[in-house]
Enzyme design. Structure first.
Site, PDB file in Angstrom:
ATOM      1  N   LEU A  33      27.865 -33.741 -19.458  1.00 10.44           N
ATOM      2  CA  LEU A  33      28.518 -32.425 -19.451  1.00 10.44           C
ATOM      3  C   LEU A  33      27.570 -31.306 -19.029  1.00 10.44           C
ATOM      4  CD1 LEU A  33      30.563 -32.729 -22.788  1.00 10.44           C
ATOM      5  CD2 LEU A  33      31.223 -33.408 -20.469  1.00 10.44           C
ATOM      6  N   HIS A  37      31.968 -28.241 -17.167  1.00  8.13           N
ATOM      7  CA  HIS A  37      32.823 -28.904 -18.166  1.00  8.13           C
ATOM      8  C   HIS A  37      33.056 -27.981 -19.363  1.00  8.13           C
ATOM      9  CE1 HIS A  37      30.802 -32.542 -16.319  1.00  8.13           C
ATOM     10  NE2 HIS A  37      32.074 -32.860 -16.214  1.00  8.13           N
ATOM     11  N   GLY A 149      39.087 -28.936 -13.490  1.00  2.00           N
ATOM     12  CA  GLY A 149      38.287 -28.013 -12.686  1.00  2.00           C
ATOM     13  C   GLY A 149      38.809 -27.970 -11.260  1.00  2.00           C
ATOM     14  N   SER A 187      27.595 -28.946 -10.662  1.00  3.56           N
ATOM     15  CA  SER A 187      28.018 -30.345 -10.521  1.00  3.56           C
ATOM     16  C   SER A 187      26.962 -31.258 -11.124  1.00  3.56           C
ATOM     17  CB  SER A 187      28.165 -30.660  -9.025  1.00  3.56           C
ATOM     18  OG  SER A 187      28.210 -32.048  -8.833  1.00  3.56           O
TER      19      SER A 187
END
Ligand code: PAF
Length: 283
Positions: A33, A37, A149, A187
């Site tokens: 995460l 997130h 997302g 990312s």
């Protein structure tokens, strides 16, 4: 934060909350995460009384040439992050419970139309793996809301279409991409970039913004825009898989009449494949 490891346990928590008229937001993840997130969890918290996050590295969405075994697994750290932001429950399913007969014989959810191009083309079977696991998780959790997302724009649209097509009783929310101050989209893959590559990688969002601006200023020759962008990215050392101006509804290449657009891009930098997009509304 509560923790559920089995379907039965998870259902007990969810049922208890439903019995007490608490709405539930669900955020499925594969762990590792990061701020992106956590922003999805926070979005869920802003919309519902209780938030559930699942962490499951789903083997079904990995291709034969993609390294499922080396996907980063950072469970202890993930749990700390979730506790720090006040997530109510983490669900940690096992592959043997979700795929008791293995992957070969499971019923598959193949979402049509939206999966033919882009990531669907580059990663055959990927979206079938995603849709199948997400539907299973929805059936276990039965959330009111689920947050995805928009960084993975095609995935977000595929899930939305699955929900529409199959009349699922869950609201899908698309959450804006979180970015580093440089503009680089957050990312898990950014951790594979060197400091130099991180600077180079900012060109992706700059190119998206530049193309979006040209469209806002009246440019309608999308093929020309795409070609310019690919040339400039490739000259800067990227290996661009696609850079496409699409209708955000159908994800087909946009026509001059489309008003809601998204520009999708995936470009390799060294061994890392970076994904990003920008929405352009022409109302
Ligand atoms: O976006 C992801 O991390 C995964 O595709 C998802 C939605 C958790 C399904 O495994």
């Amino acid at each position: 934060m509560d923790q559920a490891n089995s379907v039965v346990e998870l259902r007990q928590y969810a049922q208890h909350w439903k019995d007490h008229h608490k709405s539930i937001a669900f955020i499925p993840t594969m762990g590792n995460l990061h701020a992106g997130h956590l922003s999805l969890i926070e979005k869920g918290q802003s919309l519902c009384d209780r938030t559930i996050c699942s962490i499951f590295v789903n083997p079904m969405q990995f291709g034969a040439n993609e390294d499922f075994n080396h996907y980063p697994r950072t469970l202890d750290q993930d749990i700390k992050h979730l506790e720090a932001i006040g997530c109510d429950l983490v669900y940690l399913p096992t592959a043997s419970e979700l795929y008791p007969q293995g992957l070969e014989h499971i019923t598959q959810i193949a979402v049509t139309d939206l999966t033919d191009n882009y990531e669907g083309e580059h990663r055959p079977g990927h979206f079938t793996g995603v849709a199948t696991i997400v539907l299973k998780l929805f059936n276990i959790v039965k959330p009111d809301v689920s947050v995805f997302g928009k960084k993975d724009f095609q995935q977000y649209r595929v899930i939305q279409k699955m929900v529409d097509d199959l009349n699922l009783d869950v609201e899908i929310i698309g959450s804006e991409t979180t970015r580093e101050t440089s503009g680089l989209a957050t990312s898990s893959r950014n951790q594979y970039l060197s400091e130099q590559q991180k600077i180079q990688a900012t060109l992706i969002y700059q190119t998206l913004q530049d193309s979006a601006q040209q469209i806002q200023q009246g440019e309608r020759d999308y093929k020309k825009l795409e070609q310019q962008a690919i040339t400039s990215l490739d000259r800067a050392g990227f290996n661009t898989d696609y850079f496409c101006v699409c209708s955000s509804d159908t994800l087909q290449p946009a026509t001059a009449d489309d008003r809601k657009l998204v520009i999708l891009v995936t470009a390799g930098l060294g061994n890392t494949r970076l994904l990003d997009n920008i929405e352009v509304d022409l109302w």
